[in-house]
Design a protein around this motif. Sequence first.
Motif, PDB file in Angstrom:
ATOM      1  N   GLU A   7      -5.430  15.362 -10.096  1.00 25.03           N
ATOM      2  CA  GLU A   7      -6.483  15.082  -8.858  1.00 25.03           C
ATOM      3  C   GLU A   7      -6.794  13.705  -8.964  1.00 25.03           C
ATOM      4  OE1 GLU A   7     -11.030  16.228  -7.787  1.00 25.03           O
ATOM      5  OE2 GLU A   7     -10.303  17.198  -9.330  1.00 25.03           O
ATOM      6  N   ALA A   8      -6.919  12.954 -10.047  1.00 20.93           N
ATOM      7  CA  ALA A   8      -7.425  11.637 -10.249  1.00 20.93           C
ATOM      8  C   ALA A   8      -6.189  10.731  -9.391  1.00 20.93           C
ATOM      9  CB  ALA A   8      -7.449  11.014 -11.653  1.00 20.93           C
ATOM     10  N   PHE A   9      -5.022  10.990  -9.586  1.00 23.15           N
ATOM     11  CA  PHE A   9      -3.932  10.405  -8.919  1.00 23.15           C
ATOM     12  C   PHE A   9      -4.019  10.553  -7.602  1.00 23.15           C
ATOM     13  CE2 PHE A   9      -1.840  10.181 -13.330  1.00 23.15           C
ATOM     14  CZ  PHE A   9      -1.740   8.950 -13.292  1.00 23.15           C
ATOM     15  N   TYR A  10      -4.287  11.746  -6.925  1.00 22.48           N
ATOM     16  CA  TYR A  10      -4.257  12.148  -5.554  1.00 22.48           C
ATOM     17  C   TYR A  10      -5.307  11.182  -5.111  1.00 22.48           C
ATOM     18  CZ  TYR A  10      -0.983  15.867  -5.170  1.00 22.48           C
ATOM     19  OH  TYR A  10       0.363  16.597  -5.268  1.00 22.48           O
ATOM     20  N   GLN A  11      -6.727  11.177  -5.597  1.00 25.56           N
ATOM     21  CA  GLN A  11      -7.657  10.395  -5.310  1.00 25.56           C
ATOM     22  C   GLN A  11      -7.168   8.750  -4.936  1.00 25.56           C
ATOM     23  OE1 GLN A  11     -10.585  11.401  -4.138  1.00 25.56           O
ATOM     24  NE2 GLN A  11     -11.040  13.327  -5.360  1.00 25.56           N
ATOM     25  N   LYS A  12      -6.485   8.420  -6.037  1.00 23.51           N
ATOM     26  CA  LYS A  12      -5.977   7.206  -5.759  1.00 23.51           C
ATOM     27  C   LYS A  12      -5.010   6.884  -4.772  1.00 23.51           C
ATOM     28  CE  LYS A  12      -4.698   4.182  -8.788  1.00 23.51           C
ATOM     29  NZ  LYS A  12      -3.829   3.509  -9.818  1.00 23.51           N
ATOM     30  N   VAL A  13      -4.413   8.060  -4.378  1.00 24.00           N
ATOM     31  CA  VAL A  13      -3.530   7.891  -3.045  1.00 24.00           C
ATOM     32  C   VAL A  13      -4.337   7.671  -1.916  1.00 24.00           C
ATOM     33  CG1 VAL A  13      -2.020   9.298  -1.420  1.00 24.00           C
ATOM     34  CG2 VAL A  13      -1.594   9.269  -4.071  1.00 24.00           C
ATOM     35  N   CYS A  14      -5.335   8.274  -1.815  1.00 21.85           N
ATOM     36  CA  CYS A  14      -6.411   8.116  -0.755  1.00 21.85           C
ATOM     37  C   CYS A  14      -7.106   6.961  -0.604  1.00 21.85           C
ATOM     38  CB  CYS A  14      -7.642   9.373  -0.787  1.00 21.85           C
ATOM     39  SG  CYS A  14      -6.874  10.928  -0.718  1.00 21.85           S
ATOM     40  N   ARG A  15      -7.028   6.289  -1.771  1.00 22.82           N
ATOM     41  CA  ARG A  15      -7.698   4.756  -1.567  1.00 22.82           C
ATOM     42  C   ARG A  15      -6.628   3.823  -1.156  1.00 22.82           C
ATOM     43  NH1 ARG A  15     -10.262   6.866  -6.476  1.00 22.82           N
ATOM     44  NH2 ARG A  15      -8.877   5.713  -7.645  1.00 22.82           N
TER      45      ARG A  15
ATOM     46  N   ALA B 277       0.778  -1.241   0.023  1.00 19.22           N
ATOM     47  CA  ALA B 277      -0.083   0.022  -0.093  1.00 19.22           C
ATOM     48  C   ALA B 277       0.777   1.413   0.167  1.00 19.22           C
ATOM     49  CB  ALA B 277      -1.004   0.127   1.284  1.00 19.22           C
ATOM     50  N   LEU B 278       2.075   1.210   0.843  1.00 17.26           N
ATOM     51  CA  LEU B 278       2.837   2.473   0.852  1.00 17.26           C
ATOM     52  C   LEU B 278       3.450   2.540  -0.682  1.00 17.26           C
ATOM     53  CD1 LEU B 278       3.709   4.513   2.776  1.00 17.26           C
ATOM     54  CD2 LEU B 278       5.585   2.920   3.640  1.00 17.26           C
ATOM     55  N   THR B 279       4.065   1.410  -1.014  1.00 18.83           N
ATOM     56  CA  THR B 279       4.577   1.578  -2.553  1.00 18.83           C
ATOM     57  C   THR B 279       3.655   2.133  -3.321  1.00 18.83           C
ATOM     58  OG1 THR B 279       6.033  -0.156  -1.943  1.00 18.83           O
ATOM     59  CG2 THR B 279       5.676   0.357  -4.358  1.00 18.83           C
ATOM     60  N   ASP B 280       2.431   1.783  -3.499  1.00 15.96           N
ATOM     61  CA  ASP B 280       1.138   2.088  -4.374  1.00 15.96           C
ATOM     62  C   ASP B 280       1.195   3.910  -4.153  1.00 15.96           C
ATOM     63  OD1 ASP B 280       0.989  -0.304  -5.344  1.00 15.96           O
ATOM     64  OD2 ASP B 280      -0.719  -0.787  -4.492  1.00 15.96           O
ATOM     65  N   ALA B 281       1.073   3.953  -3.044  1.00 14.98           N
ATOM     66  CA  ALA B 281       0.684   5.513  -2.613  1.00 14.98           C
ATOM     67  C   ALA B 281       1.922   6.296  -3.022  1.00 14.98           C
ATOM     68  CB  ALA B 281       0.549   5.812  -1.116  1.00 14.98           C
ATOM     69  N   ARG B 282       2.998   5.876  -2.930  1.00 15.61           N
ATOM     70  CA  ARG B 282       4.082   6.719  -3.519  1.00 15.61           C
ATOM     71  C   ARG B 282       4.270   6.783  -4.804  1.00 15.61           C
ATOM     72  NH1 ARG B 282       8.210   4.032   1.254  1.00 15.61           N
ATOM     73  NH2 ARG B 282       7.773   5.573   2.895  1.00 15.61           N
ATOM     74  N   VAL B 283       3.964   5.574  -5.776  1.00 13.94           N
ATOM     75  CA  VAL B 283       3.808   5.846  -7.155  1.00 13.94           C
ATOM     76  C   VAL B 283       2.894   6.654  -7.549  1.00 13.94           C
ATOM     77  CG1 VAL B 283       3.358   4.470  -9.051  1.00 13.94           C
ATOM     78  CG2 VAL B 283       4.975   3.540  -7.353  1.00 13.94           C
ATOM     79  N   ASP B 284       1.654   6.769  -6.919  1.00 14.73           N
ATOM     80  CA  ASP B 284       0.629   7.518  -7.408  1.00 14.73           C
ATOM     81  C   ASP B 284       0.755   8.815  -6.929  1.00 14.73           C
ATOM     82  OD1 ASP B 284      -0.934   5.634  -8.639  1.00 14.73           O
ATOM     83  OD2 ASP B 284      -2.105   4.933  -6.765  1.00 14.73           O
ATOM     84  N   TRP B 285       1.355   9.245  -6.018  1.00 17.65           N
ATOM     85  CA  TRP B 285       2.033  10.640  -5.488  1.00 17.65           C
ATOM     86  C   TRP B 285       3.097  11.027  -6.520  1.00 17.65           C
ATOM     87  CZ3 TRP B 285       0.189  12.716  -0.929  1.00 17.65           C
ATOM     88  CH2 TRP B 285       0.578  13.944  -0.540  1.00 17.65           C
TER      89      TRP B 285
END
Length: 391
Positions: free
Chosen positions: A74-82, A50-58
Amino acid sequence: MSVATEVAAQNHIVMFSVRLGIRISLGFALLFVFVSGSANAQTANVAQDALTDARVDWHLAAIAEAKQDWKSAEAFYQKVCRDVVPLPIGIRLWFRGTASYGMGLNAARLGDTAGARSHISDAAERHFWNFDVLRADSVLCSVCGRSWIDSLQGFWTRVRLVEQRNWQAQTTKILRPNSLSDTGLLPIIVALHGGNASADEFTEYWQAISDKTQSVVILPPGIIRESDITNSWGQDVHPVEKLLCDLIPAIYEQKLGDTSRIYLAGYSQGAHMAIEVGLRHPRLFAGVISICGFVNEDPDSQELRIAKGEGLRVCMIVPEGEMDLFKTSIVKERENLERAGVQTKFELIKGMVHEMPLDFVELFSKAWRWMNASITSDEPGIRDTHHSGSE
């Protein structure tokens, strides 16, 4: 059968039952430990993914912002939140708050007042309480209205005053290699997170560095506590300088590592502090590794002269897509250091923006090899012994 024989037989049956019960209980206990251990390992893997996914989307959000593609950002930030759902609540809240702040900036650039206000309100609800940062963005202020930001700050300042009584105390974290290849005293890396950062999230980068470099990593939280989950270092170097210099006696007394090999590292605002303090105390710190760093003023000529004489090394990891103000300041700092003869390495990284890089371990390891190479050779090696860690 005599009474004595009957009692002995009954005792034998009871003891057999007890032993059998113990064995069964022990078996279940071991099974529970095995299952729990497997579950814990699985949970840790899920969190790491999850941490890796969040950093990639960030990273992808930041790339979209650099291209002024506000909708994609905005779409990528929304993905980070998920992405961050499985993470510990403090780190999860920090990601979501900071992502909401990013979405607010994007909405402001689209002229969307309602969207910008909604996202910034979400950021505040998730404890993004650095309102000076909000006011520093002229577009956000224009779209949302300065009076609206002032009102939002007034409300959350009152909430903060009530909540901070129950904030948990923060501690300096110390990471050691999981396995040692050397029995001697290890070098020390003091790593400083950026502004508006989660000290816990930043710590997650550094165990791999401790293992890779065979170093002890010390991670103090920023001296300015923006909220219960967010810290900064501020603009005044002096209190940070005192904090870092005061670490030296503790390192020595607790035998945490080799006080002749203490290095400063930092990201963004933390890199700013690492550069400033490293140049002021080259007898205490053997080198500085700056990631997305910047400086606010030119270094003192006497400081540069001493830094050169003490053999201080400064490595700068600079994004190709860095913000103009930061890039201009760090390029100028490089020129000042090289002109004074301070050993400097400048790494301009293509495809990188103002962020902790996705290939952080690789980039830091490369900087570390240069930092510890022989002074008389460009080949990787063991750095010459630095001066004693007391000034």
